[in-house]
Design a protein around this motif. Structure first.
Motif, mmCIF file in Angstrom:
data_model
loop_
_atom_site.group_PDB
_atom_site.id
_atom_site.type_symbol
_atom_site.label_atom_id
_atom_site.label_comp_id
_atom_site.label_asym_id
_atom_site.label_seq_id
_atom_site.Cartn_x
_atom_site.Cartn_y
_atom_site.Cartn_z
ATOM 1 N N ILE A 39 50.399 38.673 37.448
ATOM 2 C CA ILE A 39 50.092 37.238 37.471
ATOM 3 C C ILE A 39 51.177 36.440 38.173
ATOM 4 O O ILE A 39 50.891 35.608 39.045
ATOM 5 C CB ILE A 39 49.892 36.722 36.033
ATOM 6 C CG1 ILE A 39 48.660 37.369 35.404
ATOM 7 C CG2 ILE A 39 49.762 35.199 36.019
ATOM 8 C CD1 ILE A 39 48.478 37.040 33.934
ATOM 9 N N HIS A 40 52.430 36.678 37.828
ATOM 10 C CA HIS A 40 53.521 35.804 38.266
ATOM 11 C C HIS A 40 54.236 36.280 39.524
ATOM 12 O O HIS A 40 54.839 35.468 40.228
ATOM 13 C CB HIS A 40 54.537 35.641 37.137
ATOM 14 C CG HIS A 40 53.973 35.025 35.897
ATOM 15 N ND1 HIS A 40 53.596 33.702 35.823
ATOM 16 C CD2 HIS A 40 53.700 35.562 34.669
ATOM 17 C CE1 HIS A 40 53.129 33.432 34.617
ATOM 18 N NE2 HIS A 40 53.181 34.545 33.897
ATOM 19 N N HIS A 43 50.604 37.531 41.995
ATOM 20 C CA HIS A 43 49.659 36.398 42.067
ATOM 21 C C HIS A 43 48.200 36.853 42.162
ATOM 22 O O HIS A 43 47.402 36.273 42.904
ATOM 23 C CB HIS A 43 50.007 35.497 43.247
ATOM 24 C CG HIS A 43 51.429 35.019 43.236
ATOM 25 N ND1 HIS A 43 51.899 34.100 42.308
ATOM 26 C CD2 HIS A 43 52.499 35.341 44.025
ATOM 27 C CE1 HIS A 43 53.183 33.869 42.533
ATOM 28 N NE2 HIS A 43 53.575 34.617 43.549
ATOM 29 N N ARG A 45 45.826 36.551 39.979
ATOM 30 C CA ARG A 45 44.912 35.522 39.475
ATOM 31 C C ARG A 45 44.682 34.430 40.520
ATOM 32 O O ARG A 45 43.549 33.954 40.698
ATOM 33 C CB ARG A 45 45.464 34.931 38.184
ATOM 34 C CG ARG A 45 44.520 33.981 37.468
ATOM 35 C CD ARG A 45 44.985 33.723 36.047
ATOM 36 N NE ARG A 45 46.350 33.200 36.005
ATOM 37 C CZ ARG A 45 47.037 33.023 34.878
ATOM 38 N NH1 ARG A 45 46.497 33.367 33.711
ATOM 39 N NH2 ARG A 45 48.268 32.536 34.905
ATOM 40 N N LYS A 46 45.747 34.037 41.232
ATOM 41 C CA LYS A 46 45.608 33.007 42.260
ATOM 42 C C LYS A 46 44.735 33.490 43.409
ATOM 43 O O LYS A 46 44.012 32.694 44.033
ATOM 44 C CB LYS A 46 46.987 32.601 42.776
ATOM 45 C CG LYS A 46 47.832 31.874 41.752
ATOM 46 C CD LYS A 46 49.198 31.527 42.320
ATOM 47 C CE LYS A 46 50.064 30.828 41.272
ATOM 48 N NZ LYS A 46 51.429 30.528 41.773
ATOM 49 N N VAL A 47 44.803 34.783 43.717
ATOM 50 C CA VAL A 47 43.973 35.337 44.785
ATOM 51 C C VAL A 47 42.497 35.203 44.430
ATOM 52 O O VAL A 47 41.666 34.838 45.286
ATOM 53 C CB VAL A 47 44.351 36.806 45.057
ATOM 54 C CG1 VAL A 47 43.303 37.499 45.912
ATOM 55 C CG2 VAL A 47 45.713 36.890 45.726
ATOM 56 N N TYR A 50 41.490 31.672 44.889
ATOM 57 C CA TYR A 50 41.443 31.333 46.313
ATOM 58 C C TYR A 50 40.108 31.744 46.923
ATOM 59 O O TYR A 50 39.444 30.932 47.598
ATOM 60 C CB TYR A 50 42.602 32.018 47.039
ATOM 61 C CG TYR A 50 42.555 31.889 48.537
ATOM 62 C CD1 TYR A 50 42.916 30.689 49.158
ATOM 63 C CD2 TYR A 50 42.157 32.952 49.338
ATOM 64 C CE1 TYR A 50 42.871 30.559 50.547
ATOM 65 C CE2 TYR A 50 42.115 32.839 50.722
ATOM 66 C CZ TYR A 50 42.466 31.641 51.317
ATOM 67 O OH TYR A 50 42.416 31.522 52.678
ATOM 68 N N ALA A 87 42.479 41.445 44.144
ATOM 69 C CA ALA A 87 43.208 41.307 42.883
ATOM 70 C C ALA A 87 43.450 42.663 42.232
ATOM 71 O O ALA A 87 44.512 42.899 41.642
ATOM 72 C CB ALA A 87 42.457 40.390 41.933
ATOM 73 N N THR A 91 47.033 44.184 41.341
ATOM 74 C CA THR A 91 47.312 44.612 39.970
ATOM 75 C C THR A 91 47.810 46.050 39.945
ATOM 76 O O THR A 91 48.712 46.398 39.169
ATOM 77 C CB THR A 91 46.056 44.468 39.106
ATOM 78 O OG1 THR A 91 45.631 43.096 39.106
ATOM 79 C CG2 THR A 91 46.319 44.911 37.673
ATOM 80 N N PRO A 165 61.661 33.825 43.265
ATOM 81 C CA PRO A 165 60.748 33.473 44.357
ATOM 82 C C PRO A 165 61.281 32.354 45.235
ATOM 83 O O PRO A 165 61.869 31.386 44.753
ATOM 84 C CB PRO A 165 59.474 33.043 43.614
ATOM 85 C CG PRO A 165 59.566 33.702 42.267
ATOM 86 C CD PRO A 165 61.028 33.745 41.944
ATOM 87 N N CYS A 177 59.703 39.301 34.469
ATOM 88 C CA CYS A 177 58.642 39.532 33.481
ATOM 89 C C CYS A 177 59.066 40.513 32.389
ATOM 90 O O CYS A 177 58.325 41.429 32.017
ATOM 91 C CB CYS A 177 57.377 40.034 34.168
ATOM 92 S SG CYS A 177 56.759 38.931 35.460
#
Length: 218
Positions: A39-40, A43, A45-47, A50, A87, A91, A165, A177
């Motif tokens: 997730i962090h 990314h 989830r952001k993908v 998008y 995603a 992952t 980042p 994480c």
């Protein structure tokens, strides 16, 4: 007959390039939580969001042009499928990164064993650390970026994703994480300040003010 195989059985001690010398002891060792990395750091989830946004925009534009709804929705389905595949790949990389990465804190230094394809060990003596901060996530895991002293530099690409980042000019090594991040930050604070803590009290250590820490909910 099945046999368990350890890809890092060549290490004299897990996560360390060599056995610790006399006078140095291991205080803590851990690995990133791969679900949070996905997730962090990667990314995933952001993908998905998008690709979903692109698909919805395409549907809206097609409907505005008078295309039938059954036809206009097709780009959304394709976009969502592509987003899920992307995603899933990210992952998978997060899982592999979490599996192959080990952070070690001794009473004298930090050691990063990182690298999914070609593992490397990065030693960071305490004398090279100028400060640290804590970014805490809702589930208790978090990032612990480390500010290194002037004149000390580690390439961002060598560190990634174990770097703060977007700090390209002055890369900051980062414990990414990690579970129970507040406890690890307290432990690191004590180690940096030269406090001698019994081994059985490490996980119960409270915040130590001399470490420049700042918690940020995310």
């Amino acid at each position: 007959m099945s046999q368990n195989h350890d890809d890092f059985d060549f290490e004299p001690q897990r996560g360390l390039p060599q056995v610790l010398p006399p006078g140095e002891r291991l205080l803590w060792q851990g690995s990133p939580r791969w679900q949070d990395l996905a997730i962090h750091a990667f990314h995933a989830r952001k993908v998905i969001w998008y690709f979903a946004a692109l698909g919805i925009l395409s549907v809206v534009l097609r409907l505005a042009e008078g295309v039938p709804a059954t036809v206009a929705i097709q780009p959304l389905l394709w976009m969502m499928a592509m987003g899920l595949v992307a995603a899933a790949m990210l992952t998978g990389l997060a899982w592999l990164s979490g599996r192959t990465s080990v952070y070690s804190i001794t009473n004298k230094r930090l050691v990063f064993r990182v690298g999914m394809a070609l593992p490397v060990s990065i030693n960071l003596p305490f004398r090279q650390i100028d400060g640290a901060s804590l970014r805490l996530f809702r589930n208790g895991s978090g990032d612990l970026p480390l500010k290194v002293c002037k004149g000390q530099r580690v390439a961002y690409l060598m560190l990634w994703p174990h770097a703060r980042p977007f700090h390209f000019a002055n890369p900051e090594p980062c414990l990414r994480c990690i579970p129970n991040a507040d406890e690890v930050a307290s432990l690191l604070a004590g180690a940096l300040n030269g406090l001698q803590m019994p081994q059985n009290e490490i996980t119960r250590a409270n915040g130590l003010p001399k470490l420049k820490t700042q918690a940020v909910a995310a």
